[in-house]
Design a protein around this motif. Structure first.
Motif, PDB file in Angstrom:
ATOM      1  N   SER A  25       0.899  -1.095   0.050  1.00 41.34           N
ATOM      2  CA  SER A  25       0.405  -0.166   0.014  1.00 41.34           C
ATOM      3  C   SER A  25       1.206   1.334   0.152  1.00 41.34           C
ATOM      4  CB  SER A  25      -1.056   0.453   1.094  1.00 41.34           C
ATOM      5  OG  SER A  25      -0.359   0.294   2.154  1.00 41.34           O
ATOM      6  N   GLY A  75      -6.232  -3.371  -6.581  1.00 41.33           N
ATOM      7  CA  GLY A  75      -7.999  -2.482  -6.420  1.00 41.33           C
ATOM      8  C   GLY A  75      -8.991  -3.125  -6.864  1.00 41.33           C
ATOM      9  N   ASP A  76      -9.059  -3.610  -7.415  1.00 44.05           N
ATOM     10  CA  ASP A  76     -10.506  -4.449  -8.126  1.00 44.05           C
ATOM     11  C   ASP A  76     -10.970  -6.166  -7.059  1.00 44.05           C
ATOM     12  OD1 ASP A  76     -11.035  -2.406  -9.925  1.00 44.05           O
ATOM     13  OD2 ASP A  76     -10.093  -3.711 -11.294  1.00 44.05           O
ATOM     14  N   LYS A  79     -11.983  -4.686  -4.314  1.00 46.12           N
ATOM     15  CA  LYS A  79     -13.758  -4.004  -4.108  1.00 46.12           C
ATOM     16  C   LYS A  79     -14.843  -4.826  -4.249  1.00 46.12           C
ATOM     17  CE  LYS A  79     -16.257  -1.138  -6.784  1.00 46.12           C
ATOM     18  NZ  LYS A  79     -17.707  -1.492  -6.449  1.00 46.12           N
TER      19      LYS A  79
ATOM     20  N   TYR B  88      -7.587   0.361   2.546  1.00 40.64           N
ATOM     21  CA  TYR B  88      -7.584   0.199   0.760  1.00 40.64           C
ATOM     22  C   TYR B  88      -8.394   0.681  -0.552  1.00 40.64           C
ATOM     23  CZ  TYR B  88      -4.299  -3.035   3.417  1.00 40.64           C
ATOM     24  OH  TYR B  88      -2.897  -3.288   3.987  1.00 40.64           O
ATOM     25  N   ARG B  89      -9.385   1.359   0.607  1.00 43.08           N
ATOM     26  CA  ARG B  89     -10.911   2.144  -0.293  1.00 43.08           C
ATOM     27  C   ARG B  89      -9.796   2.979  -1.373  1.00 43.08           C
ATOM     28  NH1 ARG B  89     -15.180   3.661  -0.456  1.00 43.08           N
ATOM     29  NH2 ARG B  89     -15.884   2.354   1.630  1.00 43.08           N
ATOM     30  N   PHE B  91      -7.031   2.019  -3.314  1.00 43.78           N
ATOM     31  CA  PHE B  91      -6.612   1.172  -4.477  1.00 43.78           C
ATOM     32  C   PHE B  91      -8.331   1.198  -5.282  1.00 43.78           C
ATOM     33  CE2 PHE B  91      -3.238   1.282  -1.628  1.00 43.78           C
ATOM     34  CZ  PHE B  91      -2.828   1.804  -1.582  1.00 43.78           C
ATOM     35  N   TRP B  92      -8.984   1.215  -5.062  1.00 42.10           N
ATOM     36  CA  TRP B  92      -9.954   0.158  -6.083  1.00 42.10           C
ATOM     37  C   TRP B  92     -10.526   1.597  -6.293  1.00 42.10           C
ATOM     38  CZ3 TRP B  92     -10.847  -1.499  -0.833  1.00 42.10           C
ATOM     39  CH2 TRP B  92     -12.472  -0.956  -0.013  1.00 42.10           C
ATOM     40  N   LEU B  99      -4.442   8.347  -4.544  1.00 39.01           N
ATOM     41  CA  LEU B  99      -3.572   8.137  -3.999  1.00 39.01           C
ATOM     42  C   LEU B  99      -2.235   8.729  -4.519  1.00 39.01           C
ATOM     43  CD1 LEU B  99      -2.092   4.858  -4.602  1.00 39.01           C
ATOM     44  CD2 LEU B  99      -2.120   5.201  -6.917  1.00 39.01           C
TER      45      LEU B  99
END
Lengths: 120, 120
Positions: A25, A75-76, A79, B88-89, B91-92, B99
């Motif tokens: 991250s 990220g997907d 999600k 991690y929000r 990242f999506w 970012l």
């Protein structure tokens, strides 16, 4: 054969793999950099296995850059799991609201919280 | 012995257990009602085992009501996992600006990126 969501949650159910995601991250990293913090406590094949679990679950992607393989968060992959969680938000907000309401009564009426003290 | 967060994600890594939570999201249910949809495909002990995993992970609580045991979702159990996800929000979400801003704060405060290490 695990469904995708089960595979994601399963991959997240390990502190080493979550620590690897925490490292990623902060930016892309190659396998050696990712492995370094864990070499004292586990073997390289064990570390590689953890990375494979993350990759198979779609939580990280590996790309070849010049001589080495770089990993980054996908990220997907997170999600869908986050969307699944989101449906249950009302259940933890409810318990927070109850706590909040309780704390407000205690703060508004400090003696309430300690009323048993006067019995002593 | 699994840490709490690993136990939560591990409990969520199964479609039967997620279906049980989905059922409980519509309201409390007793064990027989929860078991009914699964009786064609698995044994009662297997169903009971799934419920135990959810209970041990703190995702449901059981209370005794008159003759039967009622189960309900424990929102607090899900909250920690949702909070973990939340980091991690970015990242999506498709905002490269955010970012970029995040990476700048991490570069300024390198310890931030490793805050999950305390899980271990």
């Amino acid at each position: 054969m695990q469904d995708q969501l089960s595979q994601t949650f399963s991959a997240l159910a390990d502190p080493t793999r979550r620590a690897m995601l925490a490292r990623l991250s902060t930016g892309e990293a190659n396998v050696s950099d990712l492995a370094r913090p864990f070499l004292g406590e586990m073997s390289l094949p064990a570390i590689t296995k953890h990375l494979q679990v993350l990759e198979k679950a779609g939580l990280i992607t590996k790309t070849r850059k010049a001589q080495w393989r770089s990993c980054k968060i996908n990220g997907d992959g997170l999600k869908d799991a986050a969307d699944w969680m989101e449906q249950y938000r009302i259940f933890w907000e409810e318990s927070f609201d109850r706590l909040d309401a309780y704390l407000k009564t205690v703060t508004a009426n400090p003696s309430e919280g300690n009323k048993n003290d006067s019995d002593q």
